[in-house]
Design a protein around this motif. Structure first.
Motif, PDB file in Angstrom:
ATOM      1  N   VAL A  41      36.084  35.501  40.548  1.00  0.00           N
ATOM      2  CA  VAL A  41      37.265  35.637  41.415  1.00  0.00           C
ATOM      3  C   VAL A  41      37.627  34.305  42.088  1.00  0.00           C
TER       4      VAL A  41
ATOM      5  N   GLN B 106      39.477  41.013  40.523  1.00  0.00           N
ATOM      6  CA  GLN B 106      40.332  40.725  41.688  1.00  0.00           C
ATOM      7  C   GLN B 106      41.114  41.976  42.097  1.00  0.00           C
ATOM      8  N   MET B 107      41.630  42.697  41.092  1.00  0.00           N
ATOM      9  CA  MET B 107      42.405  43.902  41.404  1.00  0.00           C
ATOM     10  C   MET B 107      41.518  44.955  42.075  1.00  0.00           C
TER      11      MET B 107
ATOM     12  N   ALA C 290      43.917  32.150  40.852  1.00  0.00           N
ATOM     13  CA  ALA C 290      44.399  32.881  39.670  1.00  0.00           C
ATOM     14  C   ALA C 290      43.257  32.987  38.663  1.00  0.00           C
ATOM     15  N   ALA C 291      42.960  34.201  38.241  1.00  0.00           N
ATOM     16  CA  ALA C 291      41.843  34.402  37.316  1.00  0.00           C
ATOM     17  C   ALA C 291      42.195  33.822  35.955  1.00  0.00           C
TER      18      ALA C 291
ATOM     19  N   PRO D 295      41.878  38.278  31.731  1.00  0.00           N
ATOM     20  CA  PRO D 295      42.127  39.653  32.191  1.00  0.00           C
ATOM     21  C   PRO D 295      40.884  40.261  32.839  1.00  0.00           C
TER      22      PRO D 295
ATOM     23  N   ARG E 199      40.773  39.149  36.280  1.00  0.00           N
ATOM     24  CA  ARG E 199      41.837  39.816  37.028  1.00  0.00           C
ATOM     25  C   ARG E 199      41.448  41.256  37.386  1.00  0.00           C
ATOM     26  N   THR E 200      40.717  41.930  36.497  1.00  0.00           N
ATOM     27  CA  THR E 200      40.315  43.310  36.861  1.00  0.00           C
ATOM     28  C   THR E 200      39.432  43.290  38.106  1.00  0.00           C
TER      29      THR E 200
END
Ligand code: NAD
Ligand code: WQD
Length: 342
Positions: free
Chosen positions: A129, A156-157, A146-147, A150, A153-154
Motif C-alpha cells: 500500500v 488499499q480498497m 497509487a498501487a 490490481p 489496489r485490492t
C-alpha cells in the motif's frame, strides 16, 4: 477457550497463525476454499498441535455458504481474515477475479459479522500500500501511493472500506489492519510452510527450489539500483513472528484496548538486499547457490522496510527470529517436500 475464525487458515501465513493461536489458548476455526492450499496443510497443523482443528471448506465470497459457518459457530470472539488472492502478476491478467475475491470476500465477511454481532477483525494488509515510498523506513503515517498492481489496489480498497465502516453510525466492528512486509520461512518442525503453485514469484521459495534442484538458477532482478550493493532491499520477517503478531492483535481487541480502526506495520525494522539474502542462504546450507544477475523486474520497489516502533510500543510486539534462522526453516521445509511435483 475463545473461538477465533481464521479465513484462509490453510494458507501460508494462516496455517502458522492457527498454530500460534492454539498454542496461546484460543480455539481457531478455519474457513478455506483451498484455491491456493492443500489438505496437507491441515495434516501439518494437526500433527504439530497433536490436536484436531475444525475446518470448513467454504468460499468466503459465497454469502449463503459462509452464513452457514456463522450459524454453526456461535460465540465467535473474533475473525482474522487472510483469505485472498495474492499473486501480483496474476492480478494484472485477472483484475476482476482479484477485486471479486479480495474485496468481495471482505464485504461478505463484514456483513455477516454485523449480522451475527461478531465485532473484532484482524485484516491482512500489505506494505504494497506504500507504493514507492519517499522516505525510509516507512511508518504507519507514511502516505500510501497509487498501487502498482490490481492486487495492491485490492488491499488499499479493503483498508478504505474498513476505515469508512469505522465512521458509520452504529458500527460496532473494530478492525486492526496489519501491513505485512515480506514473510519468509516455515514452522521449525518443517510440517507447514509456503507452497507456491508452479514457478514461485517470491524470492525465498525460488532460492530454496534452486538449491533443491527444482530450478536451474535464481535470477537476481537488478543490481543497478541506488542501494549499497545495487540489489533491492526488503524487510524479511519470519512467518512465526508474523503469526505471533496476530495473536497479540486479537488479544488487544479482546482486552478492550483497541480503537475502532488501527494500523500496524509488521516487519523487523531493517532491510536486507537480495544479494544479502543469497549470501545468508549460502551460509545456512554451506553451499554456493546458482544465480545470475538479470534486468530489473517491472513494478519492483527499489527499497522498503518498516519502522516497527508503533507495533513495539502499542502491541508490545517484537520479532525474535533473524534472517539466517528463518532461511534455515525455509530450507528444512523445502527438503521435506522431497521431489519436484510433475
Ligand atoms: P496463501 O495463498 O498461502 O493463503 C491464502 C488462503 O486463502 C489460501 O489457503 C486460499 O486457499 C484461501 N482463500 C483464497 N480465497 C478464498 C476465499 N474466497 N474463500 C476462502 N478461502 C480463500 O497466502 P498467504 O501468503 O498466507 O497470505 C495471506 C494473506 O496475507 C493474504 O490476504 C495476502 O494478500 C496477505 N499478504 C501476504 C503477503 C505474502 O508475501 N505472503 C504479504 C502481505 C500480505
Ligand atoms: C523480493 C525481492 C525481487 C524473485 C511481493 C508483493 C508484495 C507482498 C510481498 C503481498 C525483490 C527479488 C524475487 C526472484 C529476485 N505480497 N527477486 N529474483 O516483490 O517485495 O513483494 O510479495 O502483499 O505485495 O509484491 O517480494 O519475494 O517477489 O521479491 O531477485 O526470482 O527479491 O526483485 O527485490 P516483493 P518478492
Amino acid at each position: 477457550m475463545k473461538k477465533i475464525l481464521v479465513t484462509g487458515g490453510a494458507g501460508y501465513i494462516g496455517s502458522h497463525t492457527v498454530v500460534a493461536l492454539k498454542e496461546a489458548g484460543f480455539t481457531p476455526i478455519i474457513v478455506d476454499n483451498f484455491s491456493n492450499s492443500k489438505d496437507t496443510a491441515l495434516e501439518g497443523i494437526r500433527s504439530i498441535l497433536g490436536a484436531d482443528v475444525k475446518c470448513y471448506h467454504t468460499d468466503c465470497a459465497d454469502k449463503v455458504a459462509f452464513r452457514e459457518v456463522f450459524e454453526a459457530e456461535t460465540d465467535l470472539a473474533g475473525v482474522i481474515h487472510f483469505a485472498a488472492y495474492k499473486a501480483v502478476g496474476e492480478s494484472v491478467e485477472k483484475p476482476l477475479a482479484y477485486f471479486q475475491n479480495n474485496v468481495g470476500s471482505l464485504l461478505v465477511l463484514l456483513e455477516l459479522m454485523q449480522e451475527f454481532k461478531v465485532n473484532n477483525l484482524v485484516f491482512s494488509s500489505s506494505c504494497t500500500v506504500y507504493g514507492v515510498p519517499d522516505q525510509l523506513p516507512v511508518t504507519e503515517q507514511t502516505p500510501t501511493k497509487a498501487a502498482s498492481s490490481p492486487y495492491g489496489r485490492t488491499k488499499q480498497m479493503c483498508e478504505d472500506i474498513l476505515r469508512d465502516l469505522s465512521q458509520a453510525p452504529g458500527n460496532e466492528v473494530k478492525s486492526i489492519l496489519l501491513r505485512y512486509f515480506n514473510p519468509i520461512g516455515a514452522h521449525p518442525s518443517g510440517k507447514i510452510g509456503e507452497l507456491p503453485l508452479g514457478v514461485p514469484n517470491n524470492l525465498v521459495p525460488f532460492v530454496t527450489q534452486t538449491a533443491a534442484g527444482w530450478r536451474d538458477q535464481l535470477t537476481v532482478y537488478g543490481v543497478d539500483y541506488d542501494t549499497p550493493d545495487g540489489s533491492c532491499i526488503r524487510d524479511y520477517i519470519y512467518v512465526g513472528d508474523l503469526a505471533r503478531a496476530h495473536v497479540v492483535a486479537v488479544q488487544r481487541q479482546l482486552d478492550g484496548k483497541a480503537e475502532t480502526v488501527e494500523v500496524f506495520n509488521v516487519g523487523t525494522g531493517h532491510g536486507n538486499s537480495v544479494l544479502e539474502v543469497v549470501k545468508a542462504f549460502e551460509k545456512v546450507t554451506g553451499q554456493p547457490l546458482r544465480y545470475r544477475t538479470g534486468p530489473r523486474r517491472v513494478g519492483d520497489v527499489p527499497a522498503i522496510y518498516a519502522d516497527a516502533t508503533k507495533g513495539a510500543n502499542v502491541l508490545g510486539f517484537r520479532t525474535e527470529v533473524g534472517l539466517e534462522e528463518a532461511l534455515a526453516t525455509a530450507w528444512r521445509w523445502q527438503q521435506n517436500l522431497g521431489a519436484k511435483p510433475e
